[in-house]
Scaffold this motif. Structure first.
Motif, short mmCIF file in Angstrom:
data_model
loop_
_atom_site.label_atom_id
_atom_site.label_comp_id
_atom_site.label_asym_id
_atom_site.label_seq_id
_atom_site.Cartn_x
_atom_site.Cartn_y
_atom_site.Cartn_z
N VAL A 1 23.53 -63.34 -30.36
CA VAL A 1 22.66 -63.55 -29.51
C VAL A 1 22.91 -65.47 -30.22
O VAL A 1 23.55 -65.77 -30.97
CB VAL A 1 21.19 -63.64 -31.30
CG1 VAL A 1 21.82 -63.31 -32.79
CG2 VAL A 1 19.68 -64.41 -31.11
N ASN A 2 22.68 -66.42 -29.39
CA ASN A 2 22.34 -67.39 -28.94
C ASN A 2 21.61 -67.78 -29.77
O ASN A 2 20.34 -67.78 -28.89
CB ASN A 2 22.81 -67.99 -28.29
CG ASN A 2 23.09 -69.56 -27.85
OD1 ASN A 2 22.25 -70.37 -28.72
ND2 ASN A 2 24.20 -69.89 -27.52
N CYS A 3 20.47 -68.82 -30.90
CA CYS A 3 19.45 -68.73 -31.17
C CYS A 3 18.74 -70.18 -30.42
O CYS A 3 17.68 -70.00 -30.35
CB CYS A 3 19.51 -68.79 -32.69
SG CYS A 3 19.70 -67.17 -33.76
N GLU A 4 19.75 -70.73 -30.10
CA GLU A 4 19.75 -72.52 -29.42
C GLU A 4 19.27 -72.36 -28.21
O GLU A 4 17.75 -72.71 -27.49
CB GLU A 4 20.24 -73.46 -29.84
CG GLU A 4 21.10 -73.11 -31.13
CD GLU A 4 19.55 -74.56 -32.04
OE1 GLU A 4 18.96 -75.37 -31.19
OE2 GLU A 4 19.90 -74.10 -32.60
N THR A 5 19.70 -70.98 -27.42
CA THR A 5 19.86 -70.76 -25.89
C THR A 5 18.84 -69.58 -25.92
O THR A 5 17.83 -69.41 -24.85
CB THR A 5 20.02 -70.74 -25.23
OG1 THR A 5 21.89 -69.93 -25.72
CG2 THR A 5 21.11 -72.02 -25.47
N LYS A 6 17.87 -69.21 -27.17
CA LYS A 6 17.33 -67.92 -26.59
C LYS A 6 18.15 -66.47 -26.31
O LYS A 6 17.13 -66.09 -25.48
CB LYS A 6 15.83 -67.86 -26.94
CG LYS A 6 14.88 -69.09 -27.41
CD LYS A 6 14.74 -68.29 -28.51
CE LYS A 6 14.17 -69.67 -29.14
NZ LYS A 6 14.66 -68.91 -30.85
N GLN A 7 18.97 -66.65 -26.19
CA GLN A 7 19.32 -65.64 -24.85
C GLN A 7 20.66 -64.29 -26.11
O GLN A 7 20.28 -64.55 -27.33
CB GLN A 7 20.96 -66.61 -24.31
CG GLN A 7 20.82 -66.66 -23.68
CD GLN A 7 21.78 -67.91 -23.07
OE1 GLN A 7 22.80 -68.68 -23.37
NE2 GLN A 7 22.65 -67.81 -21.80
N SER B 1 27.73 -69.14 -31.17
CA SER B 1 27.12 -70.48 -30.38
C SER B 1 27.64 -70.76 -28.30
O SER B 1 27.17 -71.94 -28.48
CB SER B 1 27.78 -71.44 -31.31
OG SER B 1 29.37 -71.32 -31.20
N GLY B 2 27.97 -69.81 -27.64
CA GLY B 2 28.48 -70.05 -27.20
C GLY B 2 27.60 -69.59 -25.84
O GLY B 2 26.45 -69.17 -26.63
N ASN B 3 27.75 -69.99 -24.37
CA ASN B 3 26.39 -69.95 -23.44
C ASN B 3 27.04 -68.96 -22.85
O ASN B 3 28.46 -68.12 -22.33
CB ASN B 3 27.11 -71.02 -22.25
CG ASN B 3 26.07 -70.74 -21.45
OD1 ASN B 3 26.22 -69.79 -20.61
ND2 ASN B 3 24.87 -71.50 -21.15
N ILE B 4 26.19 -67.60 -23.34
CA ILE B 4 26.31 -65.58 -22.60
C ILE B 4 26.70 -65.84 -21.83
O ILE B 4 27.62 -65.19 -21.17
CB ILE B 4 24.64 -65.29 -23.04
CG1 ILE B 4 25.23 -65.64 -24.92
CG2 ILE B 4 24.63 -64.04 -23.07
CD1 ILE B 4 24.31 -64.68 -26.08
N PRO C 1 24.05 -59.71 -20.34
CA PRO C 1 23.60 -61.09 -20.98
C PRO C 1 22.21 -60.17 -20.91
O PRO C 1 21.64 -59.62 -19.77
CB PRO C 1 23.60 -62.21 -20.06
CG PRO C 1 25.28 -62.04 -19.61
CD PRO C 1 25.44 -60.84 -19.05
N VAL C 2 21.16 -60.50 -21.35
CA VAL C 2 19.83 -59.96 -20.94
C VAL C 2 18.98 -60.81 -22.30
O VAL C 2 19.20 -61.78 -23.32
CB VAL C 2 20.20 -58.18 -22.20
CG1 VAL C 2 20.13 -58.46 -23.43
CG2 VAL C 2 18.50 -58.04 -22.13
N THR C 3 17.51 -60.87 -21.46
CA THR C 3 16.52 -61.19 -21.57
C THR C 3 15.41 -60.48 -22.20
O THR C 3 15.14 -59.21 -21.31
CB THR C 3 16.13 -62.31 -20.47
OG1 THR C 3 15.78 -61.73 -19.88
CG2 THR C 3 17.06 -63.24 -20.22
N ALA D 1 30.29 -63.90 -20.16
CA ALA D 1 30.14 -62.96 -19.51
C ALA D 1 31.00 -62.78 -18.49
O ALA D 1 31.83 -62.29 -18.45
CB ALA D 1 28.32 -63.05 -18.56
N GLN D 2 31.22 -64.57 -17.62
CA GLN D 2 31.59 -63.66 -16.60
C GLN D 2 33.16 -64.73 -16.94
O GLN D 2 33.94 -63.73 -16.26
CB GLN D 2 32.05 -65.45 -15.61
CG GLN D 2 30.43 -65.86 -14.88
CD GLN D 2 30.28 -67.35 -15.16
OE1 GLN D 2 30.77 -68.43 -14.76
NE2 GLN D 2 29.43 -67.41 -13.25
#
Length: 257
Positions: free
Chosen positions: A127-133, A171-174, A193-195, A178-179
């Motif tokens: 979970v990335n709390c900053e980006t809500k990912q 902290s990374g971009n999910i 990745p899931v929303t 994934a890529q």
């Protein structure tokens, strides 16, 4: 406004999140009048305990093996899919339909019947709390439970909640991760990745007390590994509520398989 720090272990965090889920109006509504699917996972085991207790049907449920894949120390034998090699006893996900626990059912048996207004609870591995990912590790070639969940979410507007402890924060971009992980040149687990509506300990504190919580430190030893420090800011009444809640959950035993 006042601020007070608290430490929360991973298992106490799971209990905190579980208690908060029962304070969300649409979840309580669905629990009694719609269908809720609690997909097996360690955090969701605590949620299943709380929800089944709420409807008076917790007899016969154990969170001890309520998971499919799991991350464990190297001394444990785990399949590439994340499952324990000893198999254990997996009796299915928890499906509650109009206040009744449909025992021994799995997500795969019920997912095609879910409609708008129904709710799925599925944990995450990142979970990335900053980006809500959030993201889920994949060991199954057809993307496992999250693969069919997203069909229901995107295809029929079933609501997805993602309860996940802050020990899984990254902290990374999910999407970028994934890529990398899903590249044809990569091996091992895949990354989905899931929303959805993410509920960590921070959201749980807000739901239960109305106060704001901030993560400001983490770590520990001797069984406190993965613990978090949170600063809770609110009124005197809200902090008193936080005191009572933390006092209730802080002695939660560590989760041991």
């Amino acid at each position: 406004m006042y601020t007070k720090p608290y430490t929360i272990s991973p298992s106490a965090g799971k209990r905190l999140i579980a208690k908060a889920m029962l304070k969300i109006n649409e979840i309580v509504e669905a629990l009694h009048n719609r269908t809720i699917v609690i997909v097996a996972g360690t955090t969701n085991g605590y949620i299943a305990e709380e929800m089944l207790s709420h409807i008076g049907q917790d007899e016969g449920f154990s969170k001890q093996r309520f998971f499919r894949g799991i991350t464990l120390p190297p001394r444990y034998k785990v399949h590439q899919s994340g499952r324990l090699e000893d198999g254990g006893t997996f009796t299915g996900d928890v499906v509650i339909q109009k206040g009744k626990w449909l025992k021994d059912k799995t997500l795969f048996e019920i997912v095609n019947d879910l409609q708008e207004g129904d709710i799925i609870l599925k944990g995450a591995n990142a979970v990335n709390c900053e980006t809500k990912q959030a993201a889920v590790l994949i060991g199954h070639p057809q993307a496992g439970t999250i693969g069919v969940i997203m069909q229901a979410v995107a295809g029929r507007r079933v609501k997805l909640y993602i309860p996940v402890g802050l020990e899984k924060r990254i902290s990374g971009n999910i999407n970028e991760l994934a890529q990398i992980i899903n590249s044809p040149q990569s091996s091992g687990v895949r990354y989905f990745p899931v929303t959805g509506t993410i509920i960590t300990e921070l959201e749980a504190i807000n739901i239960l007390t109305g106060a704001q919580a901030h993560l400001f430190a983490a770590g520990g030893v001797s069984g406190a590994e993965g613990s978090i420090w949170i600063a809770v800011t609110g009124t005197e009444e809200q902090l008193n509520q936080a005191d009572e809640i933390i006092k209730e959950i802080r002695q939660e035993p560590n989760f041991i398989v």
